[in-house]
Design a protein around this motif. Structure first.
Motif, PDB file in Angstrom:
ATOM      1  N   PRO A 119     -28.573  -4.041  41.610  1.00 22.61           N
ATOM      2  CA  PRO A 119     -28.227  -4.222  40.192  1.00 22.61           C
ATOM      3  C   PRO A 119     -28.585  -3.032  39.318  1.00 22.61           C
ATOM      4  O   PRO A 119     -28.041  -2.889  38.220  1.00 22.61           O
ATOM      5  CB  PRO A 119     -29.044  -5.465  39.792  1.00 22.61           C
ATOM      6  N   LEU A 120     -29.490  -2.168  39.787  1.00 25.16           N
ATOM      7  CA  LEU A 120     -29.892  -1.016  38.976  1.00 25.16           C
ATOM      8  C   LEU A 120     -28.699  -0.110  38.690  1.00 25.16           C
ATOM      9  O   LEU A 120     -28.588   0.463  37.600  1.00 25.16           O
ATOM     10  CB  LEU A 120     -30.998  -0.235  39.689  1.00 25.16           C
ATOM     11  N   ILE A 123     -26.745  -1.222  35.679  1.00 21.84           N
ATOM     12  CA  ILE A 123     -27.441  -0.942  34.417  1.00 21.84           C
ATOM     13  C   ILE A 123     -27.205   0.495  33.991  1.00 21.84           C
ATOM     14  O   ILE A 123     -26.938   0.798  32.822  1.00 21.84           O
ATOM     15  CB  ILE A 123     -28.946  -1.231  34.571  1.00 21.84           C
ATOM     16  N   ASP A 161     -33.837   0.232  29.415  1.00 25.95           N
ATOM     17  CA  ASP A 161     -33.269  -0.900  30.152  1.00 25.95           C
ATOM     18  C   ASP A 161     -33.734  -0.895  31.608  1.00 25.95           C
ATOM     19  O   ASP A 161     -33.952  -1.954  32.203  1.00 25.95           O
ATOM     20  CB  ASP A 161     -31.745  -0.855  30.094  1.00 25.95           C
ATOM     21  N   THR A 164     -37.198  -2.358  31.711  1.00 23.74           N
ATOM     22  CA  THR A 164     -37.159  -3.815  31.531  1.00 23.74           C
ATOM     23  C   THR A 164     -36.730  -4.495  32.822  1.00 23.74           C
ATOM     24  O   THR A 164     -37.331  -5.487  33.260  1.00 23.74           O
ATOM     25  CB  THR A 164     -36.198  -4.176  30.397  1.00 23.74           C
ATOM     26  N   TRP A 165     -35.670  -3.979  33.464  1.00 23.56           N
ATOM     27  CA  TRP A 165     -35.186  -4.578  34.707  1.00 23.56           C
ATOM     28  C   TRP A 165     -36.252  -4.495  35.790  1.00 23.56           C
ATOM     29  O   TRP A 165     -36.443  -5.457  36.551  1.00 23.56           O
ATOM     30  CB  TRP A 165     -33.914  -3.857  35.157  1.00 23.56           C
ATOM     31  N   ASN A 169     -38.219  -7.520  37.912  1.00 26.15           N
ATOM     32  CA  ASN A 169     -38.093  -7.553  39.369  1.00 26.15           C
ATOM     33  C   ASN A 169     -39.353  -7.054  40.079  1.00 26.15           C
ATOM     34  O   ASN A 169     -39.283  -6.650  41.246  1.00 26.15           O
ATOM     35  CB  ASN A 169     -36.882  -6.726  39.794  1.00 26.15           C
TER      36      ASN A 169
END
Length: 364
Positions: A119-120, A123, A161, A164-165, A169
């Protein structure tokens, strides 16, 4: 469909630190030639492989990758019921269950980490930032004109961001070890350095070099610092090998030289293709010293016959060979797509007898 996607993600053939660095450095050099400034951010994670949450990883395998049923249960079994202990002088500590992290020293370890980090990429793409990931090393780079301050804000928002992610995780970005360097024309990068001190709490590197996947990058992308470091390390090992050369068979001495010296001369040497011969001379001196040590010849003897007798290509020829090898692989489906995209068939503006010769050119 699920099985094919999994195999594609797991195998990732032909990827290496060299192909990653070739693509990133190529983009940065092209931007510099256009008079643009580039900001390169090298993210550093704390114990990345040891903090992977098993629940999140299994959820990602099921929801994002599409692994279900017995395949998902196999991964769950692989990750669960693992214990660790410490043994000192024959005395072992109590076993402790391992609830986080992926097993290291196995093929699946870095693969599962890569899947965890999938998912990185979304982003970073959302902010239109160039990036390249290799295991737990993530490179962000952005090229811009000197007066485009909005681009810096975009990079700040992207890094925020990412933090934060990673927090969500169970990953930790270390600002103190994350490096930032500005590349491009000297007058422009000096002006930009005076304007920005940090990016979302990450300080701009006070020195002029950063280490990226084992290669020292300087602000001019001249690789002088990398060459100097490689030569110092190689000569250190050569001196140690010289101390025991008399008791070693030639075959064993050659193995040591290839392991500790030649490997350093060849590591990511495709990046040095545009370096002047004056910069490569120090690398050639290392190879000459290694060849003389192995062959037992004097410093006064001409080096070319020695290299020929050992079947060693000179440094500049080894660099050309690596470039040709990468080109061949790109043309025959044995290189990552981001390398293949850099090579396009040459199309002459008029009909020539050589138009079917298969000539290539680098894409701008």
């Amino acid at each position: 469909m699920c099985r094919n996607l999994l195999l594609l993600l797991l195998l990732r053939p032909h990827h290496s630190t060299e192909t990653a660095l070739v693509r990133v450095s190529n983009d940065l050099l092209l931007a510099s030639e256009k008079g643009l400034l580039s900001i390169l951010v090298l993210l550093d994670l704390s114990a990345a492989f040891d903090t992977i949450d098993h629940g999140i990883l299994l959820h990602r395998l099921e929801q994002d990758i599409g692994i279900r049923g017995s395949a998902l249960q196999w991964f769950k079994s692989y990750l669960s019921d693992r214990y660790q202990f410490v043994n000192v002088n024959g005395h072992s500590s109590q076993c402790t269950r391992v609830n986080y992290g992926v097993p290291q020293g196995s093929v699946l370890g870095p693969i599962l980490f890569t899947l965890y980090m999938l998912p990185l990429g979304n982003i970073i793409r959302k902010h239109s930032i160039n990036f390249h990931c290799y295991a737990d090393d993530t490179q962000l780079y952005l090229s811009m004109k000197p007066d485009q301050n909005d681009q810096i804000e975009k990079l700040n928002a992207c890094i925020s961001d990412i933090k934060t992610w990673m927090t969500i995780n169970y990953l930790l970005l270390i600002p103190e070890k994350t490096e930032v360097i500005i590349l491009g024309p000297k007058n422009l990068r000096d002006a930009l350095s005076a304007q920005i001190v940090s990016l979302d709490g990450i300080s701009i590197a006070p020195n002029s070099t950063v280490r990226n996947l084992g290669v020292l990058l300087d602000q001019d992308l001249s690789f002088k610092a990398h060459i100097s470091q490689a030569c110092r390390t190689a000569f250190f090992h050569l001196r140690n090998i010289a101390k025991i050369r008399n008791i070693l068979p030639k075959s064993d001495a050659e193995k040591l030289i290839h392991a500790f010296v030649t490997s350093r001369l060849d590591y990511c040497n495709s990046l040095l293709a545009a370096c002047p011969k004056s910069s490569l001379r120090s690398l050639q001196l290392v190879q000459n010293a290694a060849a003389r040590l192995l062959a037992g010849t004097s410093r006064r003897d001409h080096i070319t016959p020695v290299l020929v007798s050992l079947h060693w290509l000179p440094v500049d020829s080894r660099i050309k060979f690596k470039i040709l090898l990468l080109t061949y692989k790109a043309l025959h489906g044995m290189a990552p797509s981001y390398i293949k995209d850099l090579i396009v068939p040459y199309q002459p503006i008029r009909t020539l007898r050589s138009q079917n010769a298969g000539n290539q050119e680098m894409s701008p």
